[in-house]
Motif scaffolding. Structure first.
Motif, PDB file in Angstrom:
ATOM      1  N   ASP A 180       0.829  -1.207   0.000  1.00  0.00           N
ATOM      2  CA  ASP A 180       0.000   0.000   0.000  1.00  0.00           C
ATOM      3  C   ASP A 180       0.865   1.259   0.000  1.00  0.00           C
ATOM      4  OD1 ASP A 180      -2.821  -1.077   0.350  1.00  0.00           O
ATOM      5  OD2 ASP A 180      -1.788  -2.043   2.026  1.00  0.00           O
ATOM      6  N   ALA A 181       2.084   1.153   0.535  1.00  0.00           N
ATOM      7  CA  ALA A 181       2.954   2.325   0.624  1.00  0.00           C
ATOM      8  C   ALA A 181       4.417   1.907   0.703  1.00  0.00           C
ATOM      9  CB  ALA A 181       2.593   3.173   1.838  1.00  0.00           C
ATOM     10  N   ILE A 182       5.287   2.814   0.255  1.00  0.00           N
ATOM     11  CA  ILE A 182       6.738   2.638   0.356  1.00  0.00           C
ATOM     12  C   ILE A 182       7.296   3.872   1.049  1.00  0.00           C
ATOM     13  CG2 ILE A 182       8.917   2.405  -0.896  1.00  0.00           C
ATOM     14  CD1 ILE A 182       7.292   1.186  -3.213  1.00  0.00           C
ATOM     15  N   VAL A 183       8.125   3.666   2.075  1.00  0.00           N
ATOM     16  CA  VAL A 183       8.767   4.771   2.785  1.00  0.00           C
ATOM     17  C   VAL A 183      10.251   4.755   2.443  1.00  0.00           C
ATOM     18  CG1 VAL A 183       9.270   5.812   5.026  1.00  0.00           C
ATOM     19  CG2 VAL A 183       7.085   4.626   4.653  1.00  0.00           C
ATOM     20  N   VAL A 184      10.741   5.856   1.862  1.00  0.00           N
ATOM     21  CA  VAL A 184      12.146   5.974   1.468  1.00  0.00           C
ATOM     22  C   VAL A 184      12.843   6.917   2.441  1.00  0.00           C
ATOM     23  CG1 VAL A 184      13.754   6.678  -0.341  1.00  0.00           C
ATOM     24  CG2 VAL A 184      11.574   5.600  -0.956  1.00  0.00           C
ATOM     25  N   VAL A 185      13.831   6.400   3.169  1.00  0.00           N
ATOM     26  CA  VAL A 185      14.583   7.201   4.132  1.00  0.00           C
ATOM     27  C   VAL A 185      15.908   7.584   3.474  1.00  0.00           C
ATOM     28  CG1 VAL A 185      15.566   7.277   6.454  1.00  0.00           C
ATOM     29  CG2 VAL A 185      13.533   5.885   6.009  1.00  0.00           C
ATOM     30  N   GLY A 186      16.068   8.855   3.117  1.00  0.00           N
ATOM     31  CA  GLY A 186      17.275   9.239   2.410  1.00  0.00           C
ATOM     32  C   GLY A 186      17.429  10.737   2.253  1.00  0.00           C
ATOM     33  N   GLY A 187      18.487  11.143   1.530  1.00  0.00           N
ATOM     34  CA  GLY A 187      18.802  12.547   1.325  1.00  0.00           C
ATOM     35  C   GLY A 187      18.136  13.121   0.093  1.00  0.00           C
ATOM     36  N   ASP A 188      18.770  14.144  -0.504  1.00  0.00           N
ATOM     37  CA  ASP A 188      18.122  14.827  -1.624  1.00  0.00           C
ATOM     38  C   ASP A 188      17.993  13.939  -2.862  1.00  0.00           C
ATOM     39  OD1 ASP A 188      20.850  14.895  -1.835  1.00  0.00           O
ATOM     40  OD2 ASP A 188      21.016  17.050  -2.125  1.00  0.00           O
ATOM     41  N   ASP A 189      19.033  13.193  -3.200  1.00  0.00           N
ATOM     42  CA  ASP A 189      18.942  12.273  -4.341  1.00  0.00           C
ATOM     43  C   ASP A 189      17.887  11.201  -4.089  1.00  0.00           C
ATOM     44  OD1 ASP A 189      20.878  13.577  -5.784  1.00  0.00           O
ATOM     45  OD2 ASP A 189      22.517  12.287  -5.114  1.00  0.00           O
ATOM     46  N   SER A 190      17.878  10.682  -2.864  1.00  0.00           N
ATOM     47  CA  SER A 190      16.945   9.605  -2.519  1.00  0.00           C
ATOM     48  C   SER A 190      15.502  10.096  -2.530  1.00  0.00           C
ATOM     49  CB  SER A 190      17.288   9.047  -1.133  1.00  0.00           C
ATOM     50  OG  SER A 190      18.624   8.578  -1.107  1.00  0.00           O
ATOM     51  N   ASN A 191      15.284  11.332  -2.066  1.00  0.00           N
ATOM     52  CA  ASN A 191      13.924  11.872  -2.082  1.00  0.00           C
ATOM     53  C   ASN A 191      13.483  12.245  -3.489  1.00  0.00           C
ATOM     54  OD1 ASN A 191      12.417  12.370   0.675  1.00  0.00           O
ATOM     55  ND2 ASN A 191      14.608  12.486   1.092  1.00  0.00           N
ATOM     56  N   THR A 192      14.444  12.537  -4.375  1.00  0.00           N
ATOM     57  CA  THR A 192      14.106  12.689  -5.796  1.00  0.00           C
ATOM     58  C   THR A 192      13.636  11.349  -6.346  1.00  0.00           C
ATOM     59  OG1 THR A 192      15.733  14.455  -6.082  1.00  0.00           O
ATOM     60  CG2 THR A 192      14.994  13.335  -8.077  1.00  0.00           C
TER      61      THR A 192
END
Length: 280
Positions: A180-192
């Motif tokens: 249902d959802a994916i949570v990405v924990v990261g910096g600027d590249d990762s949030n892109t």
């Protein structure tokens, strides 16, 4: 003999007096989410404030569905959510370099989802998402990683998800695990990466035509992921700079007894080293 030593090291890993003690400390949570022992989901309300940048139109063109749905509106906590959510399946992954606090994001997610929902860990970051390397995170896992370390529980990498084949692989992972959802924990590249995934998975993933939510959690010790008064600093920065400053302070103390030496300290950082400034 070497095998015995390896087994001994493995059996004692992460069981130092210090690590055992920090596991007994409460999980740090924002006041809006209630207590550390039983954090609660919150509802959100529109503040009427809209985020805009000099390239807003370009962003809108690249992320038409995401922007249309959110309106780039800033939301604020509206107190505890009365809705009881059950049966949700959420995956969390680390991306980029490690930062203190990563494990506690996982702990917070597990506790706030509660027993009626399932939290999966993705092994080795975005690459693991492409491969479908998921496993269910248990309460025992959470108890073991609470308040400890950086990213070693899940691992991380710096894979950029940008090709049609990669998007198809992620979609297949979502379908296979009914996410249902994916949570990405990261910096600027990762949030892109997270933003691009959110647009790609916006619709047409589930049988009813709906999509998978993608949520980005800002993490970088570089301190360069900021949004004015809304995000003054990302987690990881304070811990890193405090440890660095203690080391630099120790070197500074040493120079008074070794006058013939110069000490040059090189610190990491990107285009603007907020780390160096904070440590100084």
């Amino acid at each position: 003999m070497s095998t015995l030593v390896e087994q001994l090291i493995q059996s004692e890993a992460h069981k130092s007096i210090f690590e055992s003690a920090v596991r007994q400390l409460p999980l740090p949570v924002c006041a809006a989410f209630g207590s550390s022992s039983s954090p609660q989901p919150v509802a959100f309300s529109d503040t009427g404030r809209v985020l805009s940048t000099k390239d807003s139109e370009g962003v809108r063109a690249q992320f038409p569905q995401s922007v249309a749905a959110s309106g780039n509106a800033v939301l604020a906590s509206a107190g505890a959510s009365g809705a009881k959510v059950q049966g949700k399946r959420v995956a969390v992954l680390f991306s980029g370099g490690p930062a203190a606090g990563g494990h506690n994001v996982v702990c917070g997610l597990k506790r706030v989802l509660g027993p009626g929902n399932t939290l999966f860990g993705v092994k080795a970051g975005p690459k693991g998402l492409l491969k479908g390397s998921l496993f269910e995170i248990t309460d025992a896992n959470v108890d073991f990683i609470l308040n400890t370390g950086g990213f070693d529980f899940l691992g991380s990498d710096r894979t950029k998800i940008k090709s049609a084949e990669q998007f198809a692989q992620v979609r297949e992972t979502c379908i296979r695990h009914n996410l249902d959802a994916i949570v990405v924990v990261g910096g600027d590249d990762s949030n892109t990466n997270a933003a691009v995934l959110a647009e790609s998975l916006f619709t047409g993933v589930k049988a009813d035509g709906s999509g998978v939510q993608v949520i980005g959690v800002p993490k970088t010790i570089d301190g360069d992921l900021q949004v004015g008064d809304l995000l003054s600093i990302s987690f990881g920065f304070d811990t890193a700079t405090r440890i660095y400053s203690e080391m630099v302070g120790n070197i500074l103390q040493d120079t008074s007894s070794s006058l013939k030496y110069w000490h040059f300290v090189k610190l990491m950082g990107r285009s603007a080293s907020h780390v160096a400034l904070e440590v100084a």
